[in-house]
Write an enzyme that holds these catalytic residues in place. Structure first.
Site, PDB file in Angstrom:
ATOM      1  N   ASP B  11     -82.141  13.570   5.667  1.00 24.05           N
ATOM      2  CA  ASP B  11     -82.560  14.248   6.891  1.00 24.05           C
ATOM      3  C   ASP B  11     -83.174  15.578   6.477  1.00 24.05           C
ATOM      4  O   ASP B  11     -82.528  16.375   5.804  1.00 24.05           O
ATOM      5  CB  ASP B  11     -81.360  14.504   7.808  1.00 24.05           C
ATOM      6  CG  ASP B  11     -80.826  13.210   8.406  1.00 24.05           C
ATOM      7  OD1 ASP B  11     -81.579  12.233   8.482  1.00 24.05           O
ATOM      8  OD2 ASP B  11     -79.644  13.186   8.792  1.00 24.05           O
ATOM      9  N   ASP B 130     -80.275   4.121  17.706  1.00 21.80           N
ATOM     10  CA  ASP B 130     -78.991   4.819  17.761  1.00 21.80           C
ATOM     11  C   ASP B 130     -78.171   4.151  18.854  1.00 21.80           C
ATOM     12  O   ASP B 130     -78.567   4.135  20.019  1.00 21.80           O
ATOM     13  CB  ASP B 130     -79.201   6.302  18.078  1.00 21.80           C
ATOM     14  CG  ASP B 130     -79.935   7.029  16.957  1.00 21.80           C
ATOM     15  OD1 ASP B 130     -79.879   6.542  15.816  1.00 21.80           O
ATOM     16  OD2 ASP B 130     -80.574   8.057  17.228  1.00 21.80           O
TER      17      ASP B 130
END
Lengths: 204, 261
Positions: B11, B130
């Site tokens: 990330d 997600d």
């Protein structure tokens, strides 16, 4: 100088960087005179056979590549670039290939056992000829390479390595100065780079 | 036969790698280019770069990082984060990405999946979801896991496959950052519902969790994790050794082209 033949498909940045990492002077070019002047040629390719073949024809670079290869210049086809070296491809219709290596490119669908995912995406082990072809000079039997494809080379007498995906799938081909790999050497880590190194260094 | 893949996820915010717990309390970790090089040398099968900045300056830093990584790291690179249009695909592909992962952008505009698949091929389009338990089912969440779309996750993934996605990343919000193992119940449902490669994400805390994942859900093709690798709790060679010892087909780092003497 190694010329990466640019006929408008795919992203050639990684391939160029991987050759530079091997210390091989290389350029991406769609200029026929640069291709004719280069010492070695790489024919890349992503997407569909017919589409890429049309683009190669429209740029007129197919004639240049065929002429240079027939004159003995080392040529490496990668992925769809390898498939286009063969006589014909059956992806969305029947399309004539460059005919530098005998064989036809056929769908994996129906050929590999049901239940296996198509495309083949991921790392698969090479089963090389014994003794291994010069393109595998620097790597071990069973080394893994990164594959992404839905079609494969069949009826080809010049296969130098296979990978097992329910059935043996042609992973690499070679006939004299013309080499091809179904996998992406520029995306196959150190082992892949060693195939590129062999292409750059070997007296082909 | 094709191997199971181990995929570290980086990330990236403002040019640095970060990792939070259940998407919160994000903190800086390391240089993404250095980490990517290290993971590749250790035998990572692929890398995912997730751009968690939205600002224009952040975008520029991100593409610089991506370009620099692609010039040095020769394994497949997937890029995600803020991908909402074909222009976004073009921007990251030009910097050396091999695959592009769409998440909220595809929820907003599902046609993006098909458009991208037609232009770049299905192999280039990764649908990332997600997912969180809501009542008896699983819903798709957006905005970093904060907003429930109300959409059934399994139906959405099937639709993504039909639209042309070439791979699926299934990130369980319930197990993310908790390090108690992957969300096997969710992954079982997903692998029964789709035929494209499935990448499991969220919950890895030990090598045994990866063994459980690949043993119990054979339809899963890859395991993705971040912090266990970044903080050195798991090494990739050690993880692969454990998997190989458990009879799971993996690619070992030592075979990576050592010249024969």
């Amino acid at each position: 100088m190694i010329a990466i033949v640019d006929y408008g498909v795919g992203n050639l940045f990684s391939l160029l960087c991987s050759l530079k990492a091997m210390g091989a002077p290389a350029e991406v070019t769609g200029d026929a005179s640069r291709i004719a002047a280069a010492e070695r040629l790489i024919l890349p390719g992503v997407g569909a056979f017919g589409d890429a073949r049309d683009k190669l024809r429209r740029t007129g670079l197919d004639d240049v590549v065929m002429r240079e290869a027939r004159a003995g210049k080392p040529l490496l086809g990668i992925c769809l670039g390898m498939q286009m070296l063969l006589d014909e491809g059956l992806e969305f219709g029947t399309h004539k290939g460059l005919g530098l290596i005998p064989g036809r490119v056929v769908p994996m669908q129906g050929a590999v056992p049901a239940g296996l995912k198509i495309p083949q995406i991921g790392w698969n082990a090479l089963q090389m000829d014994n003794p291994p072809h010069r393109m595998f000079h620097h790597i071990m039997q069973g080394a893994h390479m990164y594959f992404v494809h839905s079609y494969y080379a069949a009826n080809c007498p010049d296969v130098t390595a296979t990978c097992e995906y329910g059935i043996p799938i042609a992973a690499a081909v070679a006939r004299d100065n013309v080499w091809g790999c179904q996998f992406h050497p520029e995306k196959s880590g150190a082992a892949g780079l060693m195939v590129l190194r062999a292409f750059c260094e070997e007296d082909i | 036969m094709i191997t199971k893949r181990i995929i570290p996820c980086l990330d990236v915010r403002a040019g640095q790698v970060v990792k939070g717990r259940q998407f919160e309390n994000i903190r800086d970790v390391a240089s993404p280019v250095d980490l990517a090089r290290r993971y590749s040398a250790e035998g990572a099968d692929e890398l995912v770069f997730y751009d968690i900045t939205a600002s224009a300056e952040g975008r520029k830093l991100f593409t610089d990082v991506l370009r620099e990584t692609a010039a040095q790291v020769f394994i497949p690179l997937t890029v995600g984060g803020g991908i909402e249009s074909l222009d976004d695909f073009e921007r990251v592909l030009a910097c050396g990405a091999d695959k592009v992962s769409v998440n909220s952008g595809a929820v907003k505009n599902p046609e993006l999946i098909g458009q991208a698949a037609r232009r770049y091929g299905s192999q280039c389009v990764v649908l990332s979801c997600d997912v969180k338990r809501v009542g008896d089912g699983f819903h798709v969440f957006v905005k970093g896991g904060r907003e429930d779309t109300g959409m059934d996750a399994i139906q959405w993934m099937r639709r993504g496959e039909a639209l042309g996605a070439g791979e699926l990343v299934v990130n369980s919000i319930d197990t993310d950052g908790v390090k108690q193992g992957f969300d096997l119940a969710l992954l079982r449902l997903v692998t029964e519902a789709v035929n494209i490669p499935v990448i499991a994400s969220g919950g890895a805390g030990s090598a045994q969790h990866f063994v459980d994942l690949f043993r119990q859900i054979p339809g899963v093709d890859a395991g993705l994790a971040a912090s266990v690798f970044h903080y050195g709790e798991l090494s990739i060679p050690g993880l692969k050794r454990t998997l190989a010892d458990a009879g799971i087909n993996v690619r070992m780092a030592y075979e990576s082209g050592q010249p024969e003497v």
